[in-house]
Design a protein around this motif. Structure first.
Motif, PDB file in Angstrom:
ATOM      1  N   ASP A 171      -1.091   8.176  -5.200  1.00  0.00           N
ATOM      2  CA  ASP A 171      -0.738   8.714  -4.101  1.00  0.00           C
ATOM      3  C   ASP A 171      -0.319  10.549  -5.249  1.00  0.00           C
ATOM      4  O   ASP A 171       0.808  11.881  -4.485  1.00  0.00           O
ATOM      5  N   LEU A 201      -2.466   5.796   6.600  1.00  0.00           N
ATOM      6  CA  LEU A 201      -2.918   5.559   5.581  1.00  0.00           C
ATOM      7  C   LEU A 201      -3.906   3.806   6.240  1.00  0.00           C
ATOM      8  O   LEU A 201      -5.475   3.693   5.462  1.00  0.00           O
ATOM      9  N   TYR A 256      -7.920   4.200   4.859  1.00  0.00           N
ATOM     10  CA  TYR A 256      -7.887   3.890   3.253  1.00  0.00           C
ATOM     11  C   TYR A 256      -7.770   2.886   3.028  1.00  0.00           C
ATOM     12  O   TYR A 256      -8.026   2.455   1.952  1.00  0.00           O
ATOM     13  N   ARG A 282      -0.531   2.155  -3.373  1.00  0.00           N
ATOM     14  CA  ARG A 282      -1.774   3.360  -3.408  1.00  0.00           C
ATOM     15  C   ARG A 282      -1.008   4.691  -4.385  1.00  0.00           C
ATOM     16  O   ARG A 282      -0.071   5.123  -4.019  1.00  0.00           O
ATOM     17  N   THR A 304      -6.826   4.345  -6.007  1.00  0.00           N
ATOM     18  CA  THR A 304      -7.174   5.125  -5.595  1.00  0.00           C
ATOM     19  C   THR A 304      -7.465   5.137  -4.307  1.00  0.00           C
ATOM     20  O   THR A 304      -9.015   4.152  -4.063  1.00  0.00           O
ATOM     21  N   ALA A 305      -7.041   5.803  -2.905  1.00  0.00           N
ATOM     22  CA  ALA A 305      -7.685   5.467  -1.868  1.00  0.00           C
ATOM     23  C   ALA A 305      -7.358   6.150  -1.332  1.00  0.00           C
ATOM     24  O   ALA A 305      -5.846   6.119  -0.458  1.00  0.00           O
ATOM     25  N   GLU A 364       0.721  -1.310  -0.104  1.00  0.00           N
ATOM     26  CA  GLU A 364      -0.142   0.211  -0.210  1.00  0.00           C
ATOM     27  C   GLU A 364       0.977   1.538   0.008  1.00  0.00           C
ATOM     28  O   GLU A 364       0.559   2.548  -0.519  1.00  0.00           O
ATOM     29  N   PHE A 372      -8.725   0.951  -0.597  1.00  0.00           N
ATOM     30  CA  PHE A 372      -7.762  -0.321  -1.449  1.00  0.00           C
ATOM     31  C   PHE A 372      -8.493  -1.558  -1.488  1.00  0.00           C
ATOM     32  O   PHE A 372      -8.311  -2.252  -2.682  1.00  0.00           O
TER      33      PHE A 372
END
Length: 437
Positions: free
Chosen positions: A53, A85, A88, A51, A73-74, A12, A92
């Protein structure tokens, strides 16, 4: 027609595409990059899920032959610290499922990296009924023990780790210390654990003649150079190295011939604002009267790091704790002796007295004694460095890690050995034993 076994790597916060040396960019990024590439060379197809960013980052990056990086996109499409994180991770998970459904992609196995991706992997195991292999890279209880109030991990971390350990099919420990942590601290079933050390790219990290490396970096060829490469965090205890260097200089009549080279940070040029630990180290060096002997370099990438390692006479890393630690292997691969603290995976990679030395953490006097010994014994530096390179070549290459990881995959009944394509050489390596069998 040959259809490769498709593996989903979940990572992630640590993308292969991220720059190394930053606060949250380090060994896990390298592991995911190298293992996925080398698995692909063995015939697997690997998608690395990380993830997003950066809003301008494409969803899919064709990263290497047989490897894609998929940016899910998370949460906000901007950089976040990894400890922020956790909220989220449900997003994810759902983004992964949406991607697989939309692109009609199915995976024969999921390989989780770190505890948050481990949670996602355990969730997907239930949803998709696929086997899961998990590597943590660091354990929450150990981090809490060593960092105390400076541990900013989410409160749920240890409970999540415990659940992941229970639910996944196989666990990877990178060294015997991590095996003990999993079993003793979390009650893991030893029969689920395989000890598979991480490694170093011996083509990228290779010895460069010291004179050539110093000419490239514009370093005095007559200096005794101590090199630190890595993340600039308090737990890495670079302050210990600065203090040890100050003690070393007290014993050296020619102080101008000793240099400490510190490589790392958030920016290519050393910036104490962007990297607060640089500011702390600069203040400490000034207080100890050695500021002119300490050189900060900033962040550098793999293709130039070998020059920094090779320019040194000795590589030093003395963290309070280290789950595994790739920089000692990088220094060893460049043919340099490494002095490391006797913690975690460093006790496994460095052979004390053979490829370098182990010293107690937070003990600048012990470190300075070893540095003084190496300063006084050039022949010892050469012999230790030669043995270090040989150890890496025989024990710690990414091709070996991939072959051993593939053997671990094959221990799961649902994953069969992929076809090895003719231009992809097989490796004559032992299948790793799984602890407890």
């Amino acid at each position: 027609m040959y259809k490769p076994v498709r593996i989903a790597f979940l990572s992630e916060h640590a993308s292969p595409a991220a720059l190394r040396g930053g606060e949250d960019a380090g060994g896990q990024n390298v592991y995911v990059d190298e293992v996925s590439r080398n698995l692909a060379r063995l015939g697997y197809s690997v998608d690395v899920f990380t993830r997003r960013d950066n809003a301008e980052m494409p969803e899919i990056i064709d990263w290497a032959p047989g490897v894609r990086v998929v940016n899910l996109t998370a949460g906000p499409e901007s950089p976040l610290l990894k400890d922020d994180l956790w909220p989220y991770m449900p997003a994810f998970r759902e983004a992964f499922l949406s991607f697989a459904l939309r692109d009609e992609v199915s995976y024969e196995l999921i390989h989780g990296n770190f505890w948050m991706s481990g949670w996602v992997a355990a969730e997907l195991k239930q949803r998709l009924d696929v086997p899961v292999v998990q590597i943590f890279h660091a354990m929450g209880k150990t981090k809490r023990l060593h960092q105390g109030k400076n541990d900013h991990s989410p409160r749920a971390r240890i409970a999540v780790e415990t659940r992941v350990i229970r639910d996944v099919d196989r666990l990877i420990a990178q060294c015997p210390n991590e095996l003990s942590e999993l079993v003793d601290d979390y009650g893991a079933d030893p029969a689920k654990i395989a000890v598979l050390p991480s490694a170093v790219n011996i083509e990228i990290f290779r010895p460069v003649p010291q004179a050539e490396a110093r000419a490239f970096l514009k370093i005095n060829p007559d200096e005794f150079v101590i090199v630190y490469v890595g993340r600039m965090l308090p737990r890495k205890d670079i302050r210990n190295v600065v203090r040890a260097t100050a003690l070393l200089l007290q014993r050296c009549p020619e102080k101008e011939k000793v240099r400490l080279l510190i490589v790392g940070g958030e920016t290519p040029e050393p910036d104490p604002v962007r990297t607060p630990e640089i500011g702390e180290l600069q203040r400490l060096a000034s207080e100890m009267g050695i500021a002119e002997r300490v050189q900060f370099v900033g962040k550098r990438q793999q293709d130039t790091l070998r020059y920094f390692y090779s320019a040194g006479d000795v590589v030093v890393t003395t963290p309070w704790y280290e789950p595994f630690g790739l920089t000692p292997l990088e220094g060893m691969a460049c043919g340099r002796p490494v002095v490391g603290s006797a913690v975690g995976g460093i006790t496994f990679t460095i052979k004390d007295g053979e490829t370098g030395f182990l010293v107690p953490p937070r003990d600048p006097q012990a470190l300075s004694e070893r540095l003084y010994q190496l300063l006084c014994e050039p022949a010892l530096r050469v012999s230790l460095g030669k043995a270090a390179r040989e150890r890496v070549e025989h024990e710690f290459t990414w091709r070996m890690v991939a072959a051993r990881t593939a053997a671990l995959y094959e221990s799961l009944a649902m994953v069969q050995r992929p076809l090895i394509l003719p231009d992809q050489p097989t490796l004559d390596l032992p299948i790793p034993s799984v602890a407890g069998r």
